[in-house]
Design a protein around this motif. Structure first.
Motif, short mmCIF file in Angstrom:
data_model
loop_
_atom_site.label_atom_id
_atom_site.label_comp_id
_atom_site.label_asym_id
_atom_site.label_seq_id
_atom_site.Cartn_x
_atom_site.Cartn_y
_atom_site.Cartn_z
N GLY A 106 0.81 -1.21 0.00
CA GLY A 106 0.00 0.00 0.00
C GLY A 106 0.84 1.25 0.00
O GLY A 106 0.95 1.93 1.02
N ALA A 107 1.43 1.58 -1.14
CA ALA A 107 2.47 2.61 -1.20
C ALA A 107 1.94 4.04 -1.30
O ALA A 107 2.72 4.96 -1.58
CB ALA A 107 3.41 2.33 -2.38
N GLY A 108 0.66 4.26 -1.08
CA GLY A 108 0.13 5.63 -1.07
C GLY A 108 0.40 6.37 -2.35
O GLY A 108 0.09 5.90 -3.45
N SER A 109 1.00 7.54 -2.24
CA SER A 109 1.30 8.36 -3.41
C SER A 109 2.55 7.90 -4.14
O SER A 109 2.84 8.37 -5.24
CB SER A 109 1.48 9.82 -2.98
OG SER A 109 2.66 9.96 -2.21
N GLY A 110 3.33 7.00 -3.54
CA GLY A 110 4.60 6.57 -4.12
C GLY A 110 5.79 7.36 -3.62
O GLY A 110 6.93 7.08 -3.99
N ARG A 111 5.53 8.33 -2.77
CA ARG A 111 6.61 9.19 -2.32
C ARG A 111 7.63 8.43 -1.47
O ARG A 111 8.84 8.66 -1.59
CB ARG A 111 6.05 10.37 -1.53
CG ARG A 111 7.16 11.27 -0.97
CD ARG A 111 6.67 12.59 -0.46
NE ARG A 111 7.81 13.42 -0.09
CZ ARG A 111 7.70 14.71 0.23
NH1 ARG A 111 6.53 15.31 0.20
NH2 ARG A 111 8.79 15.38 0.57
N PHE A 112 7.16 7.52 -0.60
CA PHE A 112 8.09 6.79 0.25
C PHE A 112 9.06 5.99 -0.61
O PHE A 112 10.27 5.98 -0.38
CB PHE A 112 7.34 5.87 1.21
CG PHE A 112 8.24 5.11 2.14
CD1 PHE A 112 8.68 5.68 3.32
CD2 PHE A 112 8.65 3.81 1.84
CE1 PHE A 112 9.52 4.99 4.18
CE2 PHE A 112 9.48 3.11 2.69
CZ PHE A 112 9.91 3.70 3.87
N CYS A 113 8.54 5.30 -1.60
CA CYS A 113 9.38 4.51 -2.51
C CYS A 113 10.43 5.39 -3.15
O CYS A 113 11.63 5.06 -3.16
CB CYS A 113 8.51 3.85 -3.58
SG CYS A 113 9.43 3.07 -4.92
N ALA A 114 10.01 6.53 -3.70
CA ALA A 114 10.94 7.44 -4.38
C ALA A 114 11.99 7.98 -3.42
O ALA A 114 13.19 8.02 -3.74
CB ALA A 114 10.17 8.59 -5.02
N ASP A 115 11.56 8.37 -2.22
CA ASP A 115 12.50 8.94 -1.25
C ASP A 115 13.47 7.90 -0.71
O ASP A 115 14.66 8.19 -0.49
CB ASP A 115 11.73 9.59 -0.10
CG ASP A 115 11.04 10.89 -0.51
OD1 ASP A 115 11.40 11.44 -1.56
OD2 ASP A 115 10.15 11.34 0.24
N VAL A 116 13.00 6.68 -0.48
CA VAL A 116 13.87 5.62 0.02
C VAL A 116 14.92 5.24 -1.02
O VAL A 116 16.12 5.11 -0.70
CB VAL A 116 13.05 4.38 0.44
CG1 VAL A 116 13.93 3.14 0.49
CG2 VAL A 116 12.42 4.60 1.80
N LEU A 117 14.49 5.05 -2.25
CA LEU A 117 15.45 4.70 -3.30
C LEU A 117 16.49 5.80 -3.49
O LEU A 117 17.68 5.52 -3.66
CB LEU A 117 14.72 4.43 -4.61
CG LEU A 117 13.96 3.11 -4.69
CD1 LEU A 117 13.19 3.00 -6.00
CD2 LEU A 117 14.90 1.92 -4.52
N THR A 118 16.05 7.05 -3.42
CA THR A 118 16.98 8.17 -3.54
C THR A 118 17.97 8.18 -2.39
O THR A 118 19.18 8.37 -2.58
CB THR A 118 16.22 9.50 -3.59
OG1 THR A 118 15.34 9.50 -4.72
CG2 THR A 118 17.17 10.68 -3.71
N ALA A 119 17.47 7.96 -1.18
CA ALA A 119 18.34 7.95 0.00
C ALA A 119 19.34 6.80 -0.05
O ALA A 119 20.53 6.98 0.26
CB ALA A 119 17.50 7.86 1.27
#
Length: 395
Positions: A106-119
């Motif tokens: 349940g990744a919501g807007s996808g922001r967590f995925c994008a931020d984690v991969l970037t980090a």
């Protein structure tokens, strides 16, 4: 919308917009048809329809749910600090396993995925911490589209790693299973304790209106409820997630070696079913306002229940995972050094925004203590930095 009336009768009022009205009418038709077909609808099935009915449920229709323009804000939507911090925990696991994969539920807007991969990418430019694949298990076609748009903003070497699933993968993998505010959205059974017996909330129709009735529990659900070994006063009303062990087994089965981490609001069982909490924990969110009427604006508001983390721990154990950590969100973030992420460089407005985000994530009267984190390891022996301050005794 559906408003409560006297004598437990619930009536339909008119939604505000034509498009919303059409969506809610379709949902209402589905709910009433199910009631007529089955001679009543358990609350868990009502909640499932209200949230996930294809095309017209809250998470299935194209309504704005997250952020300032939606109904609620999660830790992920406050900014990137939450994801940047948890990336440090993920990196510890990624170092320990081969061919690492992250699966987010349940990744919501996808922001967590994008931020984690970037980090993770920023931690080591040689790609040491970037997972081979980032799987998003998403049941909402609307949210999947939002996620894809967000992921498309990433550099190609990161965006190409993201894959979407409708069901858990059949192939085993090593790495991390993560979910933020997913458990609270699992449909719950509502029960009451009456005359030393448990009764199940079932919705019926009376003159075209919803009415609450109390029925006898089926044997399998009654067994699940009695297994909690609760001691409740007469008239006590609350909830539990049915078949949680089955759900957890399905989610964690593909994980061969790694970490399972859930973040959500809830309590250990003793606090969850405290005698003073005799009306249950159901809460709804709409336009950043909380209410306690799940029959209001059905399909246009979120319906959730606080999480019994003791039940989650039991389900993880039944799924051959070792529960190794339970703490407050602020403990998790402090253990991972969230304070070191704030940068004094740049203009003051950026520093102020980060400080404000940190306060919301950490303060006890904000998300700091309300949200809990539970961690389990599967076929992996390691120490998790995020759980240096452990509250397993509260489960």
């Amino acid at each position: 919308m559906i408003e409560p009336q006297r004598d437990g009768i619930l009536m339909i009022d008119h939604p505000m917009s034509d498009s919303l009205e059409q969506t809610q009418q379709k949902l209402w038709q589905a709910i009433t048809q199910a009631i007529r077909q089955h001679n009543g609808l358990p609350f868990s099935e009502f909640m499932r329809a209200a949230l996930y009915q294809p095309g017209c449920g809250y998470y299935s229709a194209g309504l704005k749910k997250l952020g300032q323009d939606g109904d609620f804000i999660t830790a992920v939507e406050l900014g990137s600090m939450f994801a940047q911090t948890l990336a440090r925990q993920f990196a510890e696991v990624i170092e320990m396993v081969s061919d690492p994969v992250i699966m987010e539920l349940g990744a919501g807007s996808g922001r967590f995925c994008a931020d984690v991969l970037t980090a993770l990418d920023d931690m080591d430019k040689n790609g040491r911490y970037v997972p081979d694949c980032y799987l998003i298990l998403e049941v909402s076609a609307d949210l999947k589209q939002q996620q894809q748009q967000h992921i498309d903003t990433l550099p190609t070497h990161l965006s190409n790693r993201v894959k979407w699933l409708d069901t858990p993968p059949k192939q085993p993998f090593n790495g991390v299973i993560f979910a933020n505010e997913v458990l609270d959205a699992l449909p719950v059974e509502v029960f009451r304790h009456n005359n030393n017996e448990y009764q199940r909330l079932v919705l019926q129709l009376q003159n075209g209106q919803l009415v609450e009735h109390w029925h006898t529990f089926p044997a399998d659900l009654l067994t699940q409820l009695k297994a909690k070994e609760l001691s409740l006063p007469d008239g006590y009303r609350s909830e539990f997630i049915p078949y949680l062990n089955n759900w957890m087994a399905g989610i964690t089965a593909p994980l061969h070696q790694g970490l399972v981490l859930f973040v959500d609001y809830g309590y250990g069982r003793d606090v969850y079913y405290h005698p003073e909490r005799h009306t249950g924990t159901l809460v709804c969110h709409q336009r950043h306002q909380a209410n306690f009427n799940p029959y209001h604006d059905v399909g246009a508001q979120d319906i959730t229940a606080f999480v019994d983390f003791t039940a989650v721990a039991e389900a993880l154990k039944a799924a051959d995972c070792e529960v190794v950590g339970f703490n407050h969100q602020m403990d998790l973030l402090m253990g991972l050094g969230v304070e070191n992420i704030i940068s004094a460089e740049g203009d003051y407005s950026n520093y102020y925004a980060q400080a404000t985000e940190l306060k919301q994530l950490m303060m006890p009267n904000e998300m700091g203590e309300k949200f809990k984190c539970i961690a389990a390891l599967k076929n992996l022996n390691m120490t998790l930095s995020g759980f240096k301050n452990n509250r397993l005794h509260n489960l």
